[in-house]
Design a protein around this motif. Sequence first.
Motif, PDB file in Angstrom:
ATOM      1  N   PHE A 125       0.833  -1.215   0.015  1.00  0.00           N
ATOM      2  CA  PHE A 125      -0.063   0.096   0.048  1.00  0.00           C
ATOM      3  C   PHE A 125       0.808   1.388  -0.034  1.00  0.00           C
ATOM      4  O   PHE A 125       0.922   1.943  -0.903  1.00  0.00           O
ATOM      5  CB  PHE A 125      -0.909  -0.006   1.241  1.00  0.00           C
ATOM      6  CG  PHE A 125      -1.854  -1.334   1.367  1.00  0.00           C
ATOM      7  CD1 PHE A 125      -2.656  -1.494   0.213  1.00  0.00           C
ATOM      8  CD2 PHE A 125      -2.198  -1.924   2.296  1.00  0.00           C
ATOM      9  CE1 PHE A 125      -3.585  -2.662  -0.065  1.00  0.00           C
ATOM     10  CE2 PHE A 125      -3.096  -2.954   2.175  1.00  0.00           C
ATOM     11  CZ  PHE A 125      -3.864  -3.132   1.265  1.00  0.00           C
ATOM     12  N   TYR A 126       1.720   1.560   1.029  1.00  0.00           N
ATOM     13  CA  TYR A 126       2.533   2.821   1.419  1.00  0.00           C
ATOM     14  C   TYR A 126       3.203   3.004   0.093  1.00  0.00           C
ATOM     15  O   TYR A 126       3.386   4.071  -0.517  1.00  0.00           O
ATOM     16  CB  TYR A 126       2.955   2.767   2.532  1.00  0.00           C
ATOM     17  CG  TYR A 126       3.844   3.957   2.718  1.00  0.00           C
ATOM     18  CD1 TYR A 126       3.136   4.978   3.124  1.00  0.00           C
ATOM     19  CD2 TYR A 126       5.127   4.290   2.398  1.00  0.00           C
ATOM     20  CE1 TYR A 126       3.699   6.530   3.283  1.00  0.00           C
ATOM     21  CE2 TYR A 126       5.697   5.610   2.772  1.00  0.00           C
ATOM     22  CZ  TYR A 126       5.213   6.586   3.295  1.00  0.00           C
ATOM     23  OH  TYR A 126       5.781   7.742   3.583  1.00  0.00           O
ATOM     24  N   ALA A 151      -9.907   1.631  -4.206  1.00  0.00           N
ATOM     25  CA  ALA A 151      -9.706   0.539  -5.369  1.00  0.00           C
ATOM     26  C   ALA A 151      -8.426  -0.248  -5.062  1.00  0.00           C
ATOM     27  O   ALA A 151      -8.500  -1.231  -5.058  1.00  0.00           O
ATOM     28  CB  ALA A 151      -9.626   1.128  -6.543  1.00  0.00           C
ATOM     29  N   LEU A 152      -7.492   0.544  -4.677  1.00  0.00           N
ATOM     30  CA  LEU A 152      -6.109  -0.259  -4.335  1.00  0.00           C
ATOM     31  C   LEU A 152      -6.320  -1.165  -3.051  1.00  0.00           C
ATOM     32  O   LEU A 152      -5.848  -2.556  -3.301  1.00  0.00           O
ATOM     33  CB  LEU A 152      -5.193   0.622  -4.074  1.00  0.00           C
ATOM     34  CG  LEU A 152      -3.486   0.132  -3.597  1.00  0.00           C
ATOM     35  CD1 LEU A 152      -3.102  -0.857  -4.548  1.00  0.00           C
ATOM     36  CD2 LEU A 152      -2.640   1.345  -3.293  1.00  0.00           C
ATOM     37  N   VAL A 153      -6.746  -0.618  -2.059  1.00  0.00           N
ATOM     38  CA  VAL A 153      -6.714  -1.367  -0.766  1.00  0.00           C
ATOM     39  C   VAL A 153      -7.973  -2.488  -0.933  1.00  0.00           C
ATOM     40  O   VAL A 153      -7.525  -3.788  -0.355  1.00  0.00           O
ATOM     41  CB  VAL A 153      -6.948  -0.367   0.288  1.00  0.00           C
ATOM     42  CG1 VAL A 153      -7.095  -1.087   1.669  1.00  0.00           C
ATOM     43  CG2 VAL A 153      -5.849   0.511   0.603  1.00  0.00           C
ATOM     44  N   ALA A 154      -9.171  -2.179  -1.237  1.00  0.00           N
ATOM     45  CA  ALA A 154     -10.131  -2.767  -1.176  1.00  0.00           C
ATOM     46  C   ALA A 154     -10.119  -4.115  -2.318  1.00  0.00           C
ATOM     47  O   ALA A 154     -10.559  -5.086  -2.075  1.00  0.00           O
ATOM     48  CB  ALA A 154     -11.578  -2.305  -1.587  1.00  0.00           C
ATOM     49  N   GLY A 155      -9.186  -3.672  -3.238  1.00  0.00           N
ATOM     50  CA  GLY A 155      -9.121  -4.768  -4.417  1.00  0.00           C
ATOM     51  C   GLY A 155      -8.094  -5.765  -3.911  1.00  0.00           C
ATOM     52  O   GLY A 155      -8.495  -6.980  -4.501  1.00  0.00           O
ATOM     53  N   LEU A 156      -7.259  -5.578  -3.065  1.00  0.00           N
ATOM     54  CA  LEU A 156      -6.195  -6.540  -2.500  1.00  0.00           C
ATOM     55  C   LEU A 156      -7.009  -7.517  -1.801  1.00  0.00           C
ATOM     56  O   LEU A 156      -6.877  -8.669  -1.554  1.00  0.00           O
ATOM     57  CB  LEU A 156      -5.124  -6.027  -2.014  1.00  0.00           C
ATOM     58  CG  LEU A 156      -4.029  -6.903  -1.495  1.00  0.00           C
ATOM     59  CD1 LEU A 156      -3.390  -7.797  -2.583  1.00  0.00           C
ATOM     60  CD2 LEU A 156      -2.949  -6.111  -0.694  1.00  0.00           C
ATOM     61  N   SER A 159      -9.375  -9.680  -3.666  1.00  0.00           N
ATOM     62  CA  SER A 159      -8.798 -10.758  -4.432  1.00  0.00           C
ATOM     63  C   SER A 159      -7.860 -11.646  -4.006  1.00  0.00           C
ATOM     64  O   SER A 159      -7.446 -12.759  -4.511  1.00  0.00           O
ATOM     65  CB  SER A 159      -7.951  -9.843  -5.602  1.00  0.00           C
ATOM     66  OG  SER A 159      -6.870  -9.169  -4.957  1.00  0.00           O
ATOM     67  N   SER A 160      -7.448 -11.447  -2.608  1.00  0.00           N
ATOM     68  CA  SER A 160      -6.312 -12.324  -2.028  1.00  0.00           C
ATOM     69  C   SER A 160      -7.008 -12.791  -0.743  1.00  0.00           C
ATOM     70  O   SER A 160      -6.782 -12.039   0.401  1.00  0.00           O
ATOM     71  CB  SER A 160      -5.201 -11.683  -1.972  1.00  0.00           C
ATOM     72  OG  SER A 160      -4.175 -12.366  -1.329  1.00  0.00           O
ATOM     73  N   VAL A 161      -7.508 -13.752  -0.714  1.00  0.00           N
ATOM     74  CA  VAL A 161      -7.802 -14.520   0.942  1.00  0.00           C
ATOM     75  C   VAL A 161      -6.550 -14.563   1.610  1.00  0.00           C
ATOM     76  O   VAL A 161      -6.509 -14.413   2.737  1.00  0.00           O
ATOM     77  CB  VAL A 161      -8.502 -15.917   0.525  1.00  0.00           C
ATOM     78  CG1 VAL A 161      -8.844 -16.664   1.938  1.00  0.00           C
ATOM     79  CG2 VAL A 161      -9.604 -15.717  -0.326  1.00  0.00           C
ATOM     80  N   LEU A 166      -3.485 -12.901   6.418  1.00  0.00           N
ATOM     81  CA  LEU A 166      -2.373 -12.240   6.884  1.00  0.00           C
ATOM     82  C   LEU A 166      -2.658 -11.051   7.891  1.00  0.00           C
ATOM     83  O   LEU A 166      -1.984 -10.814   8.784  1.00  0.00           O
ATOM     84  CB  LEU A 166      -1.310 -12.115   5.744  1.00  0.00           C
ATOM     85  CG  LEU A 166      -0.485 -13.359   5.306  1.00  0.00           C
ATOM     86  CD1 LEU A 166       0.287 -12.845   4.307  1.00  0.00           C
ATOM     87  CD2 LEU A 166       0.081 -14.081   6.416  1.00  0.00           C
ATOM     88  N   TYR A 167      -3.507 -10.269   7.295  1.00  0.00           N
ATOM     89  CA  TYR A 167      -3.853  -8.966   7.684  1.00  0.00           C
ATOM     90  C   TYR A 167      -4.552  -8.978   9.119  1.00  0.00           C
ATOM     91  O   TYR A 167      -4.327  -8.639  10.228  1.00  0.00           O
ATOM     92  CB  TYR A 167      -4.730  -8.307   6.865  1.00  0.00           C
ATOM     93  CG  TYR A 167      -5.113  -6.859   7.161  1.00  0.00           C
ATOM     94  CD1 TYR A 167      -4.143  -5.871   6.567  1.00  0.00           C
ATOM     95  CD2 TYR A 167      -5.862  -6.216   7.819  1.00  0.00           C
ATOM     96  CE1 TYR A 167      -4.152  -4.391   6.842  1.00  0.00           C
ATOM     97  CE2 TYR A 167      -5.994  -4.946   8.364  1.00  0.00           C
ATOM     98  CZ  TYR A 167      -5.398  -3.997   7.776  1.00  0.00           C
ATOM     99  OH  TYR A 167      -5.286  -2.580   8.000  1.00  0.00           O
ATOM    100  N   ILE A 168      -5.406 -10.228   9.233  1.00  0.00           N
ATOM    101  CA  ILE A 168      -6.302 -10.561  10.429  1.00  0.00           C
ATOM    102  C   ILE A 168      -5.136 -11.037  11.588  1.00  0.00           C
ATOM    103  O   ILE A 168      -5.106 -10.465  12.827  1.00  0.00           O
ATOM    104  CB  ILE A 168      -7.140 -11.601  10.183  1.00  0.00           C
ATOM    105  CG1 ILE A 168      -8.122 -11.268   9.377  1.00  0.00           C
ATOM    106  CG2 ILE A 168      -7.666 -12.125  11.442  1.00  0.00           C
ATOM    107  CD1 ILE A 168      -9.150 -12.243   8.798  1.00  0.00           C
ATOM    108  N   ILE A 169      -4.227 -11.981  11.121  1.00  0.00           N
ATOM    109  CA  ILE A 169      -2.950 -12.499  12.111  1.00  0.00           C
ATOM    110  C   ILE A 169      -2.363 -11.080  12.505  1.00  0.00           C
ATOM    111  O   ILE A 169      -1.880 -10.999  13.648  1.00  0.00           O
ATOM    112  CB  ILE A 169      -2.166 -13.356  11.320  1.00  0.00           C
ATOM    113  CG1 ILE A 169      -3.048 -14.709  11.129  1.00  0.00           C
ATOM    114  CG2 ILE A 169      -0.885 -13.775  12.330  1.00  0.00           C
ATOM    115  CD1 ILE A 169      -2.336 -15.722  10.294  1.00  0.00           C
TER     116      ILE A 169
END
Length: 226
Positions: A125-126, A151-156, A159-161, A166-169
């Motif tokens: 992102f950054y 679109a950048l953040v929500a799109g990832l 599209s990527s479970v 990983l974000y939750i962890i």
Amino acid sequence: MSNFLTASIGRKFIMSITGLFLMMFICVHLGVNLLLIVDDSGALFNQGAHFMATNPFIKIMEPVLGLGFAVHIIWSFLISFQNYKARPVSYDKSNASYSSAWASRNMLVLGGLVLVFLVIHIMNFYYVIKFDPHSMSTAVVDGTEMHDTYALVAGLFKSSVVYGILYIIGGILLGFHLGHGFWSSFQTLGLNNKNWLCRLQIVGKVYAILVAVGFSIIPLYFLIKF
């Protein structure tokens, strides 16, 4: 002054100050990120991201924030190394749980795992927003053209479970790290009265849970809804 910074109490003081500073940033960052699930059109999040990217005060604070992260990370390793040298004989692990909480005994490990997640987050992102904005699409919100950060953040997330998990962890690990770091920072600064310490520990747990749940609910929202 140099003796204070090299002394154990000085290093812990720096850790506490930078830690509290970063905790304030986390609140702001989480608040903006939660806009992702408030408005599916992306307008609110884009406005928030645009404000953060163009506000002069935020621009001034960015290098300060980066310095805060760097100092906090470096000092954590220095303190851990200092403690290791002062403790050449390992503690009896069978009794470790009685003397301190798991998080307090594994702050460096938790911090290291959070750092790994932070690097992944920055790369996805950054870095794109800051150094490769031309690759992003644009959006017009209330007559103002801006980068479509939504679109950048929500799109990832959509599209990527794997990244969502990983974000939750990462959010949960951050919560564990903050749960101990919050009250121990105030303790280092002198608020070690028994009554105050008990209150700060409760506030720290609530803060840590809110941060962990707040960051975790964002990818869950996209994984479930989309």
